[in-house]
Design a protein around this motif. Structure first.
Motif, PDB file in Angstrom:
ATOM      1  N   ALA A 134      36.590  31.475  51.053  1.00 52.96           N
ATOM      2  CA  ALA A 134      36.845  31.000  49.515  1.00 52.96           C
ATOM      3  C   ALA A 134      35.522  30.672  49.138  1.00 52.96           C
ATOM      4  O   ALA A 134      35.161  30.956  47.934  1.00 52.96           O
ATOM      5  N   SER A 135      34.675  30.073  49.872  1.00 53.15           N
ATOM      6  CA  SER A 135      33.201  29.424  49.459  1.00 53.15           C
ATOM      7  C   SER A 135      32.358  30.770  48.957  1.00 53.15           C
ATOM      8  O   SER A 135      31.650  30.663  48.013  1.00 53.15           O
ATOM      9  N   ALA A 136      32.449  31.957  49.846  1.00 54.46           N
ATOM     10  CA  ALA A 136      31.540  32.948  49.331  1.00 54.46           C
ATOM     11  C   ALA A 136      32.140  33.576  48.180  1.00 54.46           C
ATOM     12  O   ALA A 136      31.655  33.964  47.278  1.00 54.46           O
ATOM     13  N   ASP A 194      32.194  34.721  42.189  1.00 58.37           N
ATOM     14  CA  ASP A 194      32.734  34.632  41.383  1.00 58.37           C
ATOM     15  C   ASP A 194      31.741  34.281  40.033  1.00 58.37           C
ATOM     16  O   ASP A 194      32.202  34.556  38.970  1.00 58.37           O
ATOM     17  N   THR A 195      30.525  33.851  40.262  1.00 58.96           N
ATOM     18  CA  THR A 195      29.511  33.503  39.203  1.00 58.96           C
ATOM     19  C   THR A 195      28.850  34.861  38.755  1.00 58.96           C
ATOM     20  O   THR A 195      28.096  34.925  37.636  1.00 58.96           O
ATOM     21  N   LEU A 196      29.044  35.903  39.198  1.00 61.46           N
ATOM     22  CA  LEU A 196      28.326  37.056  39.188  1.00 61.46           C
ATOM     23  C   LEU A 196      29.646  38.061  38.015  1.00 61.46           C
ATOM     24  O   LEU A 196      30.517  38.156  38.568  1.00 61.46           O
ATOM     25  N   TYR A 209      37.660  44.476  48.390  1.00 63.43           N
ATOM     26  CA  TYR A 209      36.755  43.287  48.790  1.00 63.43           C
ATOM     27  C   TYR A 209      37.917  42.193  49.086  1.00 63.43           C
ATOM     28  O   TYR A 209      37.515  40.873  49.353  1.00 63.43           O
ATOM     29  N   GLN A 210      39.162  42.270  48.315  1.00 64.78           N
ATOM     30  CA  GLN A 210      40.240  41.287  48.401  1.00 64.78           C
ATOM     31  C   GLN A 210      40.435  40.873  50.002  1.00 64.78           C
ATOM     32  O   GLN A 210      40.410  41.776  50.828  1.00 64.78           O
ATOM     33  N   ASN A 211      40.369  39.643  50.390  1.00 63.34           N
ATOM     34  CA  ASN A 211      40.718  38.936  51.397  1.00 63.34           C
ATOM     35  C   ASN A 211      39.767  39.200  52.593  1.00 63.34           C
ATOM     36  O   ASN A 211      39.924  39.098  53.692  1.00 63.34           O
ATOM     37  N   ASP A 254      37.876  36.009  40.704  1.00 66.60           N
ATOM     38  CA  ASP A 254      38.632  36.865  39.707  1.00 66.60           C
ATOM     39  C   ASP A 254      38.510  38.476  39.900  1.00 66.60           C
ATOM     40  O   ASP A 254      39.383  38.916  39.912  1.00 66.60           O
ATOM     41  N   TRP A 255      37.235  38.627  39.873  1.00 66.40           N
ATOM     42  CA  TRP A 255      36.970  40.122  39.930  1.00 66.40           C
ATOM     43  C   TRP A 255      37.532  40.764  41.275  1.00 66.40           C
ATOM     44  O   TRP A 255      37.518  42.218  41.377  1.00 66.40           O
TER      45      TRP A 255
END
Length: 220
Positions: A16-18, A23-25, A10-12, A3-4
């Protein structure tokens, strides 16, 4: 996609895994003036700047300060990369130049992403190479370009539409790799020629064309 990350530099960039791991941060806010690290500190994580700017300085024993580089969104800190990859302590000092919003990737996650994510690994090494290239150019400038020319180039690059550069003599000296006293003398000389007008915390460019001639002058 995390989401962030959406809508940021950093988009794209990552798989997906990274993105899911990142996303947990949670993004953190570092207020302007915050010291992120000092010489001797161990790297606390890999910083991904979302907004704002961080300046990295090298300080001498005599108190002189040299601006090595600035880190903007999408860029990385070479000292942090070196520290995380080589288990080395910092030799410079990083200070938030503005309010900074950033995600700090813990060393353990950094190691995991470097081992499992080709795109993350490529991003780290490409940014590292770009930064080393910039630092090499900066060192060449400090070593081979006259102070007056470096000063003129820096002023022209930083001037606003009104011809003003908001910076103290000490800040200018740090940026161009010189001493504050030397910068003050050069500004006084340029002022005597009617090219600039140094004021408290501001340098006003009176003759951009003349300053451009100084900036393009010989190095010897």
């Amino acid at each position: 996609m995390a989401d962030w990350i959406a809508g940021t530099a950093y988009q794209n960039i990552f798989e997906a895994s990274a993105g899911q791991a990142l996303d947990t941060l949670a993004p953190q806010l570092f207020k302007a003036g915050t010291v992120l690290f000092r010489p001797g500190d161990a790297p606390f994580g890999f910083v991904l700047i979302i907004s704002g700017r961080v300046n990295v300085f090298l300080n001498s024993r005599t108190g002189r300060e040299l601006l090595l580089y600035s880190v903007d969104p999408g860029e990385t800190c070479v000292q942090t990369t070196l520290g995380l990859l080589g288990a080395q302590s910092y030799t410079g000092e990083a200070i938030a130049d503005t309010d900074v919003v950033a995600v700090v990737v813990p060393p353990s996650m950094f190691d995991m992403l470097m081992a499992t994510s080709e795109k993350f690994r490529r991003f780290v090494f490409r940014a590292f190479a770009d930064r080393l290239g910039e630092m090499t150019q900066f060192l060449e400038m400090v070593a081979f370009v006259r102070v007056e020319r470096r000063l003129a180039q820096w002023l022209l690059a930083r001037a606003g539409e009104d011809g003003e550069v908001k910076a103290t003599h000490a800040e200018i000296a740090s940026a161009i790799g010189s001493a504050r006293e030397v910068v003050s003398r050069r500004l006084e000389a340029l002022s005597a020629r009617g090219i600039v007008s140094p004021e408290r915390g501001v340098v006003r460019i009176l003759s951009p064309e003349a300053l451009r001639r100084v900036a393009g002058g010989p190095d010897e």
